[in-house]
Design a protein around this motif. Structure first.
Motif, mmCIF file in Angstrom:
data_model
loop_
_atom_site.group_PDB
_atom_site.id
_atom_site.type_symbol
_atom_site.label_atom_id
_atom_site.label_comp_id
_atom_site.label_asym_id
_atom_site.label_seq_id
_atom_site.Cartn_x
_atom_site.Cartn_y
_atom_site.Cartn_z
ATOM 1 N N GLY A 270 0.815 -1.205 0.000
ATOM 2 C CA GLY A 270 0.000 0.000 0.000
ATOM 3 C C GLY A 270 0.851 1.257 0.000
ATOM 4 O O GLY A 270 0.547 2.233 -0.708
ATOM 5 N N ILE A 271 1.918 1.247 0.782
ATOM 6 C CA ILE A 271 2.842 2.392 0.814
ATOM 7 C C ILE A 271 3.541 2.538 -0.530
ATOM 8 O O ILE A 271 3.653 3.645 -1.079
ATOM 9 N N LEU A 272 4.005 1.420 -1.065
ATOM 10 C CA LEU A 272 4.695 1.448 -2.358
ATOM 11 C C LEU A 272 3.751 1.900 -3.468
ATOM 12 O O LEU A 272 4.153 2.644 -4.375
ATOM 13 N N GLU A 273 2.492 1.470 -3.398
ATOM 14 C CA GLU A 273 1.503 1.855 -4.406
ATOM 15 C C GLU A 273 1.347 3.374 -4.481
ATOM 16 O O GLU A 273 1.302 3.961 -5.577
ATOM 17 N N LYS A 274 1.275 4.024 -3.328
ATOM 18 C CA LYS A 274 1.156 5.483 -3.314
ATOM 19 C C LYS A 274 2.397 6.120 -3.925
ATOM 20 O O LYS A 274 2.304 7.097 -4.681
ATOM 21 N N ARG A 275 3.551 5.579 -3.600
ATOM 22 C CA ARG A 275 4.798 6.137 -4.110
ATOM 23 C C ARG A 275 4.894 5.976 -5.629
ATOM 24 O O ARG A 275 5.276 6.907 -6.341
ATOM 25 N N MET A 276 4.540 4.787 -6.123
ATOM 26 C CA MET A 276 4.711 4.528 -7.549
ATOM 27 C C MET A 276 3.655 5.232 -8.392
ATOM 28 O O MET A 276 3.764 5.260 -9.615
ATOM 29 N N GLY A 277 2.652 5.813 -7.750
ATOM 30 C CA GLY A 277 1.725 6.661 -8.481
ATOM 31 C C GLY A 277 2.345 7.970 -8.917
ATOM 32 O O GLY A 277 1.780 8.679 -9.764
ATOM 33 N N HIS A 278 3.532 8.290 -8.349
ATOM 34 C CA HIS A 278 4.176 9.582 -8.635
ATOM 35 C C HIS A 278 5.615 9.436 -9.111
ATOM 36 O O HIS A 278 6.264 10.453 -9.387
ATOM 37 N N HIS A 279 6.129 8.221 -9.201
ATOM 38 C CA HIS A 279 7.531 8.025 -9.580
ATOM 39 C C HIS A 279 7.647 6.937 -10.639
ATOM 40 O O HIS A 279 6.894 5.952 -10.609
ATOM 41 N N ALA A 280 8.603 7.108 -11.532
ATOM 42 C CA ALA A 280 8.870 6.071 -12.533
ATOM 43 C C ALA A 280 9.638 4.915 -11.918
ATOM 44 O O ALA A 280 9.413 3.749 -12.263
ATOM 45 N N TRP A 281 10.542 5.244 -10.995
ATOM 46 C CA TRP A 281 11.385 4.236 -10.365
ATOM 47 C C TRP A 281 11.329 4.411 -8.852
ATOM 48 O O TRP A 281 10.833 5.420 -8.351
ATOM 49 N N ALA A 282 11.846 3.454 -8.130
ATOM 50 C CA ALA A 282 11.617 3.391 -6.685
ATOM 51 C C ALA A 282 12.113 4.616 -5.934
ATOM 52 O O ALA A 282 11.486 5.057 -4.969
ATOM 53 N N ALA A 283 13.234 5.184 -6.363
ATOM 54 C CA ALA A 283 13.802 6.327 -5.644
ATOM 55 C C ALA A 283 13.694 7.619 -6.435
ATOM 56 O O ALA A 283 14.374 8.592 -6.122
ATOM 57 N N GLY A 284 12.856 7.623 -7.469
ATOM 58 C CA GLY A 284 12.689 8.856 -8.237
ATOM 59 C C GLY A 284 12.610 8.599 -9.724
ATOM 60 O O GLY A 284 11.928 7.681 -10.173
ATOM 61 N N ASP A 285 13.347 9.396 -10.493
ATOM 62 C CA ASP A 285 13.261 9.323 -11.954
ATOM 63 C C ASP A 285 14.343 8.466 -12.587
ATOM 64 O O ASP A 285 14.318 8.254 -13.806
ATOM 65 N N SER A 286 15.293 7.979 -11.797
ATOM 66 C CA SER A 286 16.402 7.198 -12.341
ATOM 67 C C SER A 286 16.429 5.797 -11.739
ATOM 68 O O SER A 286 16.157 5.628 -10.545
ATOM 69 N N PHE A 287 16.782 4.823 -12.551
ATOM 70 C CA PHE A 287 16.950 3.449 -12.096
ATOM 71 C C PHE A 287 18.109 3.392 -11.111
ATOM 72 O O PHE A 287 19.154 3.985 -11.344
ATOM 73 N N SER A 288 17.942 2.660 -10.003
ATOM 74 C CA SER A 288 18.951 2.656 -8.948
ATOM 75 C C SER A 288 18.997 1.298 -8.242
ATOM 76 O O SER A 288 18.284 0.357 -8.617
ATOM 77 N N MET A 289 19.816 1.237 -7.215
ATOM 78 C CA MET A 289 19.899 0.030 -6.397
ATOM 79 C C MET A 289 18.537 -0.358 -5.840
ATOM 80 O O MET A 289 18.244 -1.554 -5.678
ATOM 81 N N ALA A 290 17.698 0.614 -5.533
ATOM 82 C CA ALA A 290 16.367 0.315 -4.996
ATOM 83 C C ALA A 290 15.535 -0.480 -5.996
ATOM 84 O O ALA A 290 14.736 -1.340 -5.610
ATOM 85 N N ASP A 291 15.722 -0.227 -7.281
ATOM 86 C CA ASP A 291 14.992 -0.973 -8.304
ATOM 87 C C ASP A 291 15.562 -2.376 -8.477
ATOM 88 O O ASP A 291 14.815 -3.318 -8.776
ATOM 89 N N CYS A 292 16.866 -2.512 -8.263
ATOM 90 C CA CYS A 292 17.460 -3.857 -8.248
ATOM 91 C C CYS A 292 16.803 -4.701 -7.153
ATOM 92 O O CYS A 292 16.559 -5.899 -7.337
ATOM 93 N N ALA A 293 16.509 -4.063 -6.019
ATOM 94 C CA ALA A 293 15.836 -4.757 -4.913
ATOM 95 C C ALA A 293 14.385 -5.064 -5.244
ATOM 96 O O ALA A 293 13.867 -6.153 -4.947
ATOM 97 N N ALA A 294 13.709 -4.100 -5.864
ATOM 98 C CA ALA A 294 12.279 -4.250 -6.116
ATOM 99 C C ALA A 294 11.968 -5.316 -7.150
ATOM 100 O O ALA A 294 10.918 -5.973 -7.069
ATOM 101 N N ALA A 295 12.838 -5.503 -8.126
ATOM 102 C CA ALA A 295 12.533 -6.420 -9.224
ATOM 103 C C ALA A 295 12.207 -7.834 -8.730
ATOM 104 O O ALA A 295 11.093 -8.334 -8.970
#
Length: 220
Positions: A142-167
């Motif tokens: 639920g928290i992630l859903e709210k965040r991803m409604g406003h961001h392309a990637w987990a930590a903002g506009d750029s692919f990062s280590m956080a997206d490596c974790a999320a995949a």
């Protein structure tokens, strides 16, 4: 080629590191460890008594690095590539680390709890722990859903280590709780991750082993 990654192609935290390696085309040697094989298991435990994947060994620097986030930090420092997974800016880097830890602790670990419980003997299932993990997973999604409604990637506009974790966390999580109906922004984010060449490669390499992912036990 000085880097060796001790891993299993189904292990989700190994997927996290593989995404980072493939993003930057970092040369490495995969060492698949079959924990069902006593000789292979003993050799791995001698190298790392904790016995958890992934584990990176760097021959050139005589370093052994456990834990997925620390491995990615190590790669960023000593084997950087064109994709900057941890920003140089301190505030941006802290945000990446925050989202990485959030996903690992509150999504990834909950998914692992539910799936690995299926490997237990039938009289040793942790039903209470699994129920707690499912509840935490829903809150976290639920928290992630709210965040991803406003961001392309987990930590903002750029692919990062956080997206490596999320995949891998969301890929396996989607097998437990289909995301599309209740968490559409997160489902769309997972699709973007799966279309990323690095994670697409990870999934293709894991495909021959996917039949080994434990299924939910049939209701008594």
């Amino acid at each position: 080629m000085s880097l060796t990654l001790y891993m299993h192609p189904l292990a989700s935290y190994c997927h996290k590191v593989l995404v980072a390696l493939y993003e930057n085309g970092t040369p490495f040697r995969p060492h698949l460890v079959d924990l069902a094989n006593a000789e292979a298991r003993d050799a791995f435990y001698k190298r790392w008594p904790i016995g958890r994947f992934p584990l990176l060994h760097d021959d050139a620097r005589d370093q052994q690095i456990p834990e997925s986030s620390i491995i990615i930090e190590y790669l960023a420092q000593h084997y950087p590539g064109p994709v900057v997974l941890i920003p140089a800016d301190a505030d941006a880097a802290r945000e990446v680390r925050l989202q990485d830890r959030f996903i690992d602790i509150y999504v990834h670990d909950q998914v692992q709890k539910i799936i690995t419980d299926r490997l237990r003997p039938s009289d040793q299932h942790d039903r209470y722990g699994v129920a707690q993990a499912r509840d935490r997973l829903h809150v976290s999604l639920g928290i992630l859903e709210k965040r991803m409604g406003h961001h392309a990637w987990a930590a903002g506009d750029s692919f990062s280590m956080a997206d490596c974790a999320a995949a891998p966390a969301l890929f396996y999580g989607n097998l437990l709780i289909p995301l599309e109906e209740e968490y559409p922004h997160t489902a769309a984010y997972l699709l973007r991750l799966m279309q990323r060449p690095s994670f697409d490669r990870v999934l293709r390499e894991a495909e021959p082993y996917m039949h080994m992912v434990p299924k939910e036990p049939a209701a008594a």
